[in-house]
Design an enzyme around this catalytic site. Structure first.
Site, PDB file in Angstrom:
ATOM      1  N   ARG A 182      17.177  30.074  -7.148  1.00 23.30           N
ATOM      2  CA  ARG A 182      17.461  31.443  -6.703  1.00 23.30           C
ATOM      3  C   ARG A 182      18.964  31.698  -6.737  1.00 23.30           C
ATOM      4  NH1 ARG A 182      14.592  33.175  -1.281  1.00 23.30           N
ATOM      5  NH2 ARG A 182      15.258  35.229  -2.046  1.00 23.30           N
ATOM      6  N   CYS A 240      21.577  33.172   3.304  1.00 21.54           N
ATOM      7  CA  CYS A 240      20.346  32.731   2.642  1.00 21.54           C
ATOM      8  C   CYS A 240      19.666  33.971   2.084  1.00 21.54           C
ATOM      9  CB  CYS A 240      19.464  31.976   3.619  1.00 21.54           C
ATOM     10  SG  CYS A 240      19.014  32.933   5.090  1.00 21.54           S
TER      11      CYS A 240
END
Length: 285
Positions: A182, A240
């Site tokens: 990611r 995050c």
């Protein structure tokens, strides 16, 4: 004060004269489910069996505000958060231990919020509920649970917004706690676009724990973060996807003896604005 507690230490504390307040924060990230598969229900899991005396806390409703421009898990309204903590029995003069189903992310979110808003003694059960060897309770404390007196007072430090996170990626160390793919922008299952904040360094939170879900020894964590640039005197921040697994990385840093701030909006907020720059690939820039 250590930020984590082992199951054996917790059992000893619960049997002592001043047992901690216990919070059960079982939660799972909401992702697409197979046809007919029910969504995860933390409250039902709690009702089926929890550490005796624990109160259930709903991450999505009590540890975060409504999803929107501020990300998927923005800060909760602090008055509502305080009321939820008092209902759960949290008082300023009593230690608190938080646990979840074992991943540690949800418990870390509760730990971070309580610490950031002024509670002096909060720890996370290392390894979560799977590490607990004692009996479980299926009855719910309900009205028998004594209400606490905790009133949240946010600290001046420890919290980053988007601009501060971008600046810290240049002036200090900004760690991206998501999976490496990611960060690199190879996949993005949730947010508008993949990639990372320019200058941020990839530091998947999964690398902070062993196969049993428990944190690595403090000296190993310290060495890991120093290799990522978190040396003495360097300001450190974490983000995050939506401020949940990032809280777990802030907890790992605390175990390592390294203070760090959290960008709560994280990638879900950053990527929602098409004017914000996005970097892809393994290079921070």
């Amino acid at each position: 004060m250590n930020a984590i507690i082992s199951a054996s230490e917790l059992a000893s504390d619960l049997a002592g004269p001043h047992p901690p307040v216990l919070l059960d924060v079982r939660w799972q990230l909401s992702v697409a489910k197979a046809a007919g598969e029910p969504p995860f229900d933390g409250r039902a899991e709690y009702a089926a069996g929890h550490i005796p005396g624990a109160a259930y806390v709903d991450l999505d409703r009590e540890l975060a505000g409504p999803a929107g421009g501020g990300g998927r898990h923005p800060l909760p309204d602090l008055a509502e958060f305080g009321a939820a903590m008092r209902r759960a029995g949290v008082s300023s003069n009593k230690p608190v231990v938080v646990y979840d189903g074992g991943q540690g992310w949800a418990a870390a979110r509760a730990w971070w919020l309580l610490r950031w808003t002024g509670h002096p003694d909060v720890r996370v059960l290392d390894g979560g509920l799977p590490s607990w060897q004692g009996p479980l309770q299926s009855s719910v404390p309900g009205p028998a649970l004594a209400e606490g007196d905790f009133v949240p007072v946010p600290a001046a430090a420890g919290l980053l917004d988007a601009d501060a996170a971008a600046a810290l990626a240049r002036s200090g160390v900004l760690l991206d706690a998501r999976a490496g793919e990611r960060y690199r922008g190879e996949v993005e299952p949730i947010d508008r676009v993949g990639g990372h904040i320019p200058g941020a360094r990839s530091a998947p939170t999964t690398d902070n724990v062993g196969p049993d879900g428990r944190f690595l020894p403090a000296e190993e964590l310290n060495a890991r973060f120093k290799a990522l640039g978190a040396t003495d005197g360097t300001e450190v921040g974490v983000y995050c996807g939506s401020g949940v697994s990032g809280a777990h990385e802030v907890l790992a840093l605390a175990v390592a003896g390294i203070p760090a701030a959290l960008y709560v909006g994280s990638w879900s907020e950053w990527s929602s604005d098409p004017d914000r720059p996005v970097a892809v690939g393994p290079d921070p820039q």
